[in-house]
Design a protein around this motif. Structure first.
Motif, short mmCIF file in Angstrom:
data_model
loop_
_atom_site.label_atom_id
_atom_site.label_comp_id
_atom_site.label_asym_id
_atom_site.label_seq_id
_atom_site.Cartn_x
_atom_site.Cartn_y
_atom_site.Cartn_z
N MET A 225 0.99 -1.34 0.19
CA MET A 225 -0.15 -0.10 -0.01
C MET A 225 1.07 1.19 0.00
SD MET A 225 -3.36 -0.86 2.29
CE MET A 225 -2.63 -1.39 3.93
N ASP A 226 2.02 1.26 0.84
CA ASP A 226 2.73 2.50 1.01
C ASP A 226 3.55 2.65 -0.34
OD1 ASP A 226 1.86 2.61 3.58
OD2 ASP A 226 3.76 1.87 4.47
N ALA A 227 4.19 1.68 -0.99
CA ALA A 227 4.87 1.69 -2.13
C ALA A 227 3.84 2.25 -3.28
CB ALA A 227 5.27 0.27 -2.59
N MET A 228 2.75 1.74 -3.36
CA MET A 228 1.91 2.28 -4.63
C MET A 228 1.52 3.58 -4.37
SD MET A 228 1.04 0.07 -6.56
CE MET A 228 1.72 -1.84 -6.96
N GLU A 229 1.19 4.16 -3.21
CA GLU A 229 0.75 5.56 -2.78
C GLU A 229 1.90 6.42 -3.26
OE1 GLU A 229 -1.96 8.19 -2.45
OE2 GLU A 229 -2.50 5.88 -2.21
N SER A 230 3.17 5.90 -2.72
CA SER A 230 4.46 6.80 -3.01
C SER A 230 4.54 7.11 -4.48
CB SER A 230 5.65 6.27 -2.36
OG SER A 230 6.12 5.21 -3.34
N LYS A 231 3.99 6.31 -5.30
CA LYS A 231 3.96 6.40 -6.82
C LYS A 231 2.80 7.01 -7.46
CE LYS A 231 8.41 4.76 -7.46
NZ LYS A 231 9.66 5.43 -7.83
N GLY A 232 2.09 7.67 -6.75
CA GLY A 232 0.61 8.15 -6.89
C GLY A 232 -0.29 7.29 -7.83
N ILE A 233 -0.17 6.00 -7.32
CA ILE A 233 -0.93 4.66 -7.91
C ILE A 233 -2.13 4.55 -6.38
CG2 ILE A 233 -1.06 2.50 -8.54
CD1 ILE A 233 0.88 4.05 -10.28
N HIS A 234 -3.31 4.93 -6.88
CA HIS A 234 -4.07 4.95 -5.48
C HIS A 234 -4.76 3.76 -5.28
CE1 HIS A 234 -3.13 8.99 -5.10
NE2 HIS A 234 -3.46 9.56 -6.36
N GLN A 235 -4.99 3.18 -4.28
CA GLN A 235 -5.60 1.99 -4.08
C GLN A 235 -7.36 2.40 -4.19
OE1 GLN A 235 -5.08 0.49 0.01
NE2 GLN A 235 -5.82 -1.56 -0.84
N TYR A 236 -7.84 1.51 -4.94
CA TYR A 236 -9.34 1.78 -4.79
C TYR A 236 -10.17 0.71 -4.55
CZ TYR A 236 -9.41 -0.78 -9.33
OH TYR A 236 -9.31 -1.72 -10.29
N GLU A 237 -9.37 -0.54 -4.17
CA GLU A 237 -10.04 -1.64 -3.68
C GLU A 237 -9.01 -2.45 -2.88
OE1 GLU A 237 -11.14 -5.89 -4.20
OE2 GLU A 237 -9.60 -5.19 -4.91
N ILE A 238 -9.13 -3.46 -2.08
CA ILE A 238 -8.43 -4.17 -1.41
C ILE A 238 -7.22 -4.58 -1.90
CG2 ILE A 238 -8.16 -6.46 0.05
CD1 ILE A 238 -10.46 -5.72 1.53
N SER A 239 -7.51 -5.11 -3.16
CA SER A 239 -6.19 -5.79 -3.92
C SER A 239 -6.04 -4.80 -5.38
CB SER A 239 -6.36 -7.13 -4.35
OG SER A 239 -6.69 -7.77 -3.11
N ASN A 240 -6.41 -3.68 -5.38
CA ASN A 240 -6.17 -2.99 -6.71
C ASN A 240 -5.96 -1.61 -6.55
OD1 ASN A 240 -7.27 -4.91 -9.10
ND2 ASN A 240 -8.40 -5.57 -7.24
N PHE A 241 -5.07 -1.18 -7.29
CA PHE A 241 -4.33 0.20 -7.61
C PHE A 241 -4.17 0.79 -8.99
CE2 PHE A 241 -2.76 -2.64 -4.12
CZ PHE A 241 -2.65 -2.09 -2.89
N TYR A 246 -8.12 4.85 -14.55
CA TYR A 246 -7.79 3.51 -15.10
C TYR A 246 -8.33 2.32 -14.10
CZ TYR A 246 -4.89 5.16 -18.54
OH TYR A 246 -4.27 6.02 -19.62
N HIS A 247 -9.42 2.69 -13.15
CA HIS A 247 -9.99 1.45 -12.31
C HIS A 247 -10.49 0.42 -13.77
CE1 HIS A 247 -10.86 4.21 -8.76
NE2 HIS A 247 -9.73 4.37 -9.07
N SER A 248 -10.43 -0.86 -13.05
CA SER A 248 -11.02 -1.77 -13.67
C SER A 248 -12.64 -1.78 -13.76
CB SER A 248 -10.90 -3.21 -13.13
OG SER A 248 -11.50 -4.34 -13.92
N MET A 249 -13.17 -1.43 -14.77
CA MET A 249 -14.60 -1.16 -14.62
C MET A 249 -15.42 -2.70 -14.66
SD MET A 249 -15.10 1.33 -17.86
CE MET A 249 -16.92 1.37 -17.97
N HIS A 250 -14.79 -3.49 -15.16
CA HIS A 250 -15.46 -4.85 -15.08
C HIS A 250 -15.36 -5.20 -13.61
CE1 HIS A 250 -16.92 -8.67 -16.64
NE2 HIS A 250 -15.95 -9.11 -15.80
N ASN A 251 -14.47 -5.30 -13.06
CA ASN A 251 -14.23 -5.83 -11.62
C ASN A 251 -15.07 -4.97 -10.64
OD1 ASN A 251 -12.54 -7.94 -12.16
ND2 ASN A 251 -10.72 -6.82 -11.94
N ASN A 252 -15.07 -3.57 -10.89
CA ASN A 252 -16.17 -2.79 -10.40
C ASN A 252 -17.61 -3.22 -10.31
OD1 ASN A 252 -14.75 -0.58 -8.88
ND2 ASN A 252 -14.38 0.50 -10.60
N LEU A 253 -17.84 -3.95 -11.24
CA LEU A 253 -19.17 -4.41 -11.49
C LEU A 253 -19.55 -5.54 -10.46
CD1 LEU A 253 -19.78 -4.80 -15.39
CD2 LEU A 253 -20.68 -3.07 -14.01
#
Length: 379
Positions: A225-241, A246-253
């Motif tokens: 979580m820290d590594a992703m956030e430090s690069k501006g890759i934001h967590q939007y789900e427990i396992s996805n950044f 660029y969120h996965s629209m399909h998984n969001n369904l």
């Protein structure tokens, strides 16, 4: 409305040691016939649900879609185009193995509307890759991603895994470093779950699978979580950044608890209040469809209470959480009325937070997500 379509390609050239999805070795399988059968199943489904289709996402999963040859992929896309209405299609994803994606296959995918690639990378430590039963090298990953970019793919995601047999924190940090150097718009990262009927499960039952303990796995998740956030890759789900947009629209369904179609042997779907699973064995699946029957192995009508439970434990996977207004609108009752006691417990211990808009897990809550999800089962 049915907003997504999942299409299952159950063929693999190599079976990974952790995988429990419905799959078979590619060799000596009726691959061409299976592709034609998929077309027939889609046609039957569309005929039945035509007035309830608003397909925004299609996802090719497996098995391995890229186990197919370029001409086989081309035929599959022709059938998808022929049978699935794509007027509202926004995202068309294919899973892929880095060592199976040729230039020719990528061109076929691009020309047929695939606009998102999801690569199974798992690790940048080649000893670990061997342990997982993966066949690609780091070189395959770099070469394939560059080739995809050259052809014009901009939405590329990679899957990573942690909590793996013998994996150290140093190895995990190295994998994250290498992954982030690729500067991709999306990353998924999953902790290993040892499932029955896998090589790892057999090893575990014999006491031959040495896994990192829960504490180390939690530390790996925090580092992630820290590594992703430090690069501006934001967590939007427990396992996805992801980078913005660029969120996965399909998984969001799935997490939004929306209806979707599942096509292929062993595929799962959720249509008009019914969750269903298709027949798993390929020949039995094909026999059912060619006989003019829906290839359904089991179906379950979701009760209003189960639907509420699903709304919570799927929606809480998202960092934004479960929207209170949407819940009230959908079920005619507020989240607080149904789950007041459970909410109080996790709000008080700092695992959840609430606003006027939503209830969501805090960063602390993400570490015990599964425990929290179970608390929202009413029955």
């Amino acid at each position: 409305m049915i907003k997504g379509a999942y299409i299952h390609i159950p063929f693999c050239h190599q079976i990974c040691h952790y995988c429990d999805f419905n799959k078979v070795f590619f060799k000596n399988q009726p691959v061409d016939e299976y592709i034609e059968t998929l077309g027939m199943e889609m046609e039957m489904f569309v005929e039945k649900y035509r007035d309830h289709l608003h397909i925004e996402t299609i996802f090719l999963g497996g098995g391995t879609p890229t186990a197919l040859s370029a001409p086989q992929l081309q035929r599959l896309f022709e059938l998808i185009k022929q049978h699935l209405p794509q007027l509202h299609l926004q995202e068309f994803t294919s899973e892929a193995n880095p060592d199976e994606l040729t230039y020719e296959k990528l061109v076929v995918m691009k020309n047929n509307g695939i606009n998102r690639l999801s690569l199974g990378v798992q690790s940048f430590d080649e000893d670990i890759l061997n342990r997982l039963g993966r066949t690609h090298s780091n070189e395959h990953v770099y070469k394939t991603i560059q080739m995809a970019k050259d052809i014009g793919f901009t939405n590329i995601s990679i899957d990573l895994m942690y909590g793996l047999p013998g994996q150290t924190m140093e190895q995990w940090k190295h994998t994250l470093e290498k992954a982030l150097e690729l500067d991709l718009p999306h990353y998924s990262a999953y902790s290993l779950i040892v499932e029955p009927k896998t090589v790892f499960y057999n090893l575990m039952t014999k006491g031959k699978l040495i896994l990192p303990g829960e504490d180390l796995e939690a530390d790996m998740y925090e580092v992630l979580m820290d590594a992703m956030e430090s690069k501006g890759i934001h967590q939007y789900e427990i396992s996805n950044f992801a980078q913005p947009g660029y969120h996965s629209m399909h998984n969001n369904l799935y997490w939004d608890n929306v209806s979707y179609a599942g096509f292929g042997a062993g595929a799962h779907g959720y249509a008009r209040g019914n969750r269903y699973a298709n027949i798993g064995p390929i020949k039995k699946y094909m026999d059912a469809v060619t006989s003019g029957d829906f290839p359904i192995n089991s179906t379950h009508e979701v009760s209003p209470i189960e639907s509420m439970e699903e709304e919570m434990f799927l929606g809480l996977r998202k960092v934004d959480g479960v929207n209170k207004h949407h819940f009230q609108e959908k079920f005619g009752v507020s989240i607080e009325d149904v789950y007041g006691q459970v909410l109080s417990k996790y709000l008080n211990n700092g695992s959840m937070q609430t606003t006027n808009e939503a209830v969501a897990l805090t960063k602390r809550g993400r570490f015990i997500g599964n425990e929290i999800f179970q608390s929202f089962l009413i029955e």
